[in-house]
Design a protein around this motif. Structure first.
Motif, short mmCIF file in Angstrom:
data_model
loop_
_atom_site.label_atom_id
_atom_site.label_comp_id
_atom_site.label_asym_id
_atom_site.label_seq_id
_atom_site.Cartn_x
_atom_site.Cartn_y
_atom_site.Cartn_z
N MET A 1 -0.50 3.29 17.35
CA MET A 1 -0.34 3.49 16.11
C MET A 1 -1.53 3.60 15.30
SD MET A 1 1.48 0.19 13.48
CE MET A 1 -0.22 -0.86 13.67
N VAL A 2 -2.57 2.85 15.70
CA VAL A 2 -3.72 2.86 15.07
C VAL A 2 -4.39 4.31 15.23
CG1 VAL A 2 -6.26 2.16 15.31
CG2 VAL A 2 -4.62 0.64 14.99
N GLU A 3 -4.29 5.13 16.42
CA GLU A 3 -4.98 6.41 16.76
C GLU A 3 -4.23 7.41 15.74
OE1 GLU A 3 -3.47 6.62 20.79
OE2 GLU A 3 -5.69 6.02 21.49
N ARG A 4 -3.04 7.10 15.38
CA ARG A 4 -2.28 7.97 14.30
C ARG A 4 -2.84 7.70 13.00
NH1 ARG A 4 2.85 10.37 13.38
NH2 ARG A 4 2.51 11.66 11.65
N GLU A 5 -3.22 6.54 12.60
CA GLU A 5 -3.79 6.29 11.47
C GLU A 5 -5.22 7.13 11.24
OE1 GLU A 5 -1.92 1.87 11.60
OE2 GLU A 5 -3.92 2.09 11.37
N LEU A 6 -6.00 6.89 12.51
CA LEU A 6 -7.45 7.41 12.35
C LEU A 6 -7.23 9.07 12.20
CD1 LEU A 6 -9.02 5.11 14.98
CD2 LEU A 6 -9.11 5.01 12.32
N LYS A 7 -6.07 9.41 13.02
CA LYS A 7 -6.15 10.95 13.04
C LYS A 7 -5.61 11.80 11.78
CE LYS A 7 -3.17 14.47 15.43
NZ LYS A 7 -2.27 14.95 16.46
N ASP A 8 -4.48 10.91 11.14
CA ASP A 8 -3.77 11.80 9.96
C ASP A 8 -3.45 10.66 8.94
OD1 ASP A 8 -1.54 10.60 10.65
OD2 ASP A 8 -0.59 12.68 11.46
N GLY A 9 -3.73 9.58 8.81
CA GLY A 9 -3.73 8.69 7.76
C GLY A 9 -2.16 7.82 7.84
N HIS A 10 -1.21 8.46 8.78
CA HIS A 10 -0.08 7.95 8.77
C HIS A 10 0.18 6.58 9.50
CE1 HIS A 10 2.32 10.87 6.47
NE2 HIS A 10 1.50 11.86 7.16
N ALA B 1 -5.10 2.53 -6.38
CA ALA B 1 -5.68 1.75 -5.16
C ALA B 1 -5.02 2.48 -3.78
CB ALA B 1 -5.06 0.43 -5.12
N ALA B 2 -5.91 2.36 -2.89
CA ALA B 2 -5.68 2.84 -1.47
C ALA B 2 -6.09 2.00 -0.46
CB ALA B 2 -6.12 4.31 -1.51
N LEU B 3 -5.35 2.15 0.74
CA LEU B 3 -5.97 1.56 1.89
C LEU B 3 -6.49 2.57 2.81
CD1 LEU B 3 -2.86 -1.03 2.61
CD2 LEU B 3 -5.24 -1.47 1.30
N THR B 4 -7.51 2.10 3.48
CA THR B 4 -8.16 2.97 4.42
C THR B 4 -7.48 3.18 5.93
OG1 THR B 4 -9.94 1.60 5.45
CG2 THR B 4 -10.49 2.30 3.20
N PRO B 5 -7.71 4.19 6.48
CA PRO B 5 -7.38 4.26 7.88
C PRO B 5 -7.94 3.46 8.97
CG PRO B 5 -7.96 6.52 7.10
CD PRO B 5 -8.25 5.58 6.01
N TYR B 6 -8.89 2.46 8.48
CA TYR B 6 -9.52 1.79 9.53
C TYR B 6 -9.31 0.25 9.20
CZ TYR B 6 -12.53 5.86 8.56
OH TYR B 6 -12.97 7.12 8.08
N SER B 7 -8.33 -0.07 8.15
CA SER B 7 -8.16 -1.41 7.52
C SER B 7 -7.30 -2.17 8.70
CB SER B 7 -7.31 -1.33 6.29
OG SER B 7 -6.33 -0.35 6.50
N VAL B 8 -6.30 -1.48 9.22
CA VAL B 8 -5.68 -2.48 10.22
C VAL B 8 -6.38 -2.76 11.57
CG1 VAL B 8 -3.51 -2.31 11.80
CG2 VAL B 8 -3.34 -1.50 9.36
N LEU B 9 -7.08 -1.69 11.98
CA LEU B 9 -7.77 -2.06 13.25
C LEU B 9 -8.94 -2.94 12.94
CD1 LEU B 9 -8.59 -1.42 15.99
CD2 LEU B 9 -10.05 0.82 15.15
N LEU B 10 -9.68 -2.79 11.87
CA LEU B 10 -10.80 -3.56 11.61
C LEU B 10 -10.34 -5.11 11.58
CD1 LEU B 10 -13.11 -1.60 9.06
CD2 LEU B 10 -13.44 -2.32 11.60
N TYR B 11 -9.40 -5.34 10.53
CA TYR B 11 -8.68 -6.59 10.64
C TYR B 11 -8.57 -7.27 11.85
CZ TYR B 11 -5.86 -10.64 9.50
OH TYR B 11 -5.34 -11.87 9.38
N ASN B 12 -7.64 -6.40 12.79
CA ASN B 12 -7.41 -7.20 13.83
C ASN B 12 -8.46 -7.21 15.11
OD1 ASN B 12 -4.26 -7.47 14.38
ND2 ASN B 12 -4.64 -5.73 13.04
N ILE B 13 -9.55 -6.73 14.81
CA ILE B 13 -10.68 -6.90 15.37
C ILE B 13 -11.31 -8.29 15.04
CG2 ILE B 13 -13.18 -6.31 16.16
CD1 ILE B 13 -12.65 -3.48 15.87
N THR B 14 -11.28 -8.73 13.83
CA THR B 14 -11.82 -10.16 13.47
C THR B 14 -10.87 -11.17 13.63
OG1 THR B 14 -10.51 -10.05 11.28
CG2 THR B 14 -12.68 -8.78 11.28
N VAL B 15 -9.84 -10.82 14.09
CA VAL B 15 -8.71 -11.94 14.53
C VAL B 15 -8.33 -12.11 16.11
CG1 VAL B 15 -7.78 -12.09 12.28
CG2 VAL B 15 -6.65 -10.81 13.81
N TYR B 16 -9.16 -11.04 16.73
CA TYR B 16 -8.95 -11.02 18.24
C TYR B 16 -9.31 -12.28 18.91
CZ TYR B 16 -9.23 -9.28 23.07
OH TYR B 16 -8.88 -8.96 24.39
#
Length: 286
Positions: free
Chosen positions: A187-196, A153-168
């Motif tokens: 934080m999200v910019e870093r996730e999208l850049k290199d996955g961290h 299993a893995a989480l994608t670099p978009y997961s946190v951002l997309l979820y927070n769009i839905t609850v904004y």
């Protein structure tokens, strides 16, 4: 003794809180659990095959598989999860786990080629160091019998951002303004850049703590580096998790089936697979 060193302390805080308990029994967890079970059954050998659930948290999949007649051994890094796994026995009164022990994904105390299947459904996003993630994959390879199957299993670099769009919702009595927080966006910019996903002690965003997020391409490449040459990657939740009132929809057979059909439609389409937020790779040892 080898031990992964890059698991963040905030992950321990998350699991010690008990938050993971029942996560798969409500909201988007319902979709994740249902589709993952489908994929497991499509690829597992018949019971009583031996399964190692490595990083299996409190054992929701372990107990379900044990109820089907599999010999399941649960390992997790966090003692709280093993403690909670014993509580699940009350929900499965007619079966038991073969074992449930604290264990690290890079060093499982089992013999070579002793498992028919390995579930690695947590370690790859909690282990933030690349070399340690590859070590965990190679450890699964060592444990598998020839022809055995690995589920990762893995989480994608978009997961946190997309979820927070839905609850904004910046308005009302209980506003959510996370998207307006500069530290969150950084934080999200870093996730999208290199996955961290850098979130020390959950100070930026309340969640799983610092982690590593994979694209489908990155996940496939790491599995290959870990000696699994070919992998099929599934988007476990598709876009169904975006639906409103999932708990209510799940109670109705027709609406539940409609949601799951949309997941299957998008399942392996890598042009949109990142929308799922949650990936599951299926790899077989030659």
């Amino acid at each position: 003794m080898k031990k992964s060193k890059s698991v963040d302390n905030s992950a321990l805080t998350y699991y010690e809180s008990g938050f993971e308990r029942n996560r798969l029994k409500t909201n988007i967890g319902l979709i994740e659990f249902e589709r993952t079970k489908e994929i497991l059954l499509e690829n597992l050998p018949k019971p009583p095959a031996v399964i190692y659930d490595i990083g299996g948290a409190y054992g929701e999949y372990s107990w379900w598989l044990a109820s089907l007649g599999y010999e399941v051994h649960l390992f997790d890094l966090f003692p709280k999860n093993i403690e909670m796994s014993h509580e699940l026995a009350l929900e499965y009164p007619n079966c038991k786990l073969a074992s449930a022990n604290v264990g690290d994904a890079v060093n499982i105390p089992k013999k070579d080629k002793s498992a028919d299947a390995v579930l690695l459904m947590g370690p790859l996003y909690h282990i933030t160091d690349y070399n340690e993630r590859i070590a965990a994959i190679k450890e699964s390879h060592r444990l598998l019998k020839d022809g055995g199957v690995l589920f990762t299993a893995a989480l994608t670099p978009y997961s946190v951002l997309l979820y927070n769009i839905t609850v904004y919702n910046p308005f009302g009595d209980n506003p959510n303004r996370t998207l307006e927080d500069p530290s969150f966006i950084k934080m999200v910019e870093r996730e999208l850049k290199d996955g961290h996903h850098i979130n020390p002690d959950n100070t930026v965003y309340s969640g799983i703590g610092s982690a590593y997020f994979h694209t489908a391409k990155a996940l496939r490449e790491e599995l290959c580096a870990g000696e699994f040459e070919s992998s099929k990657i599934h988007g476990v939740m598709g876009g169904a998790w975006l639906a409103n009132n999932i708990d209510e929809l799940w109670k109705n057979k027709a609406s539940r089936n409609a949601l799951m059909n949309t997941v299957r439609l998008l399942d392996t389409n890598e042009e949109i697979i990142g929308l799922s937020g949650h990936l599951l790779a299926v790899s077989r040892k030659p």
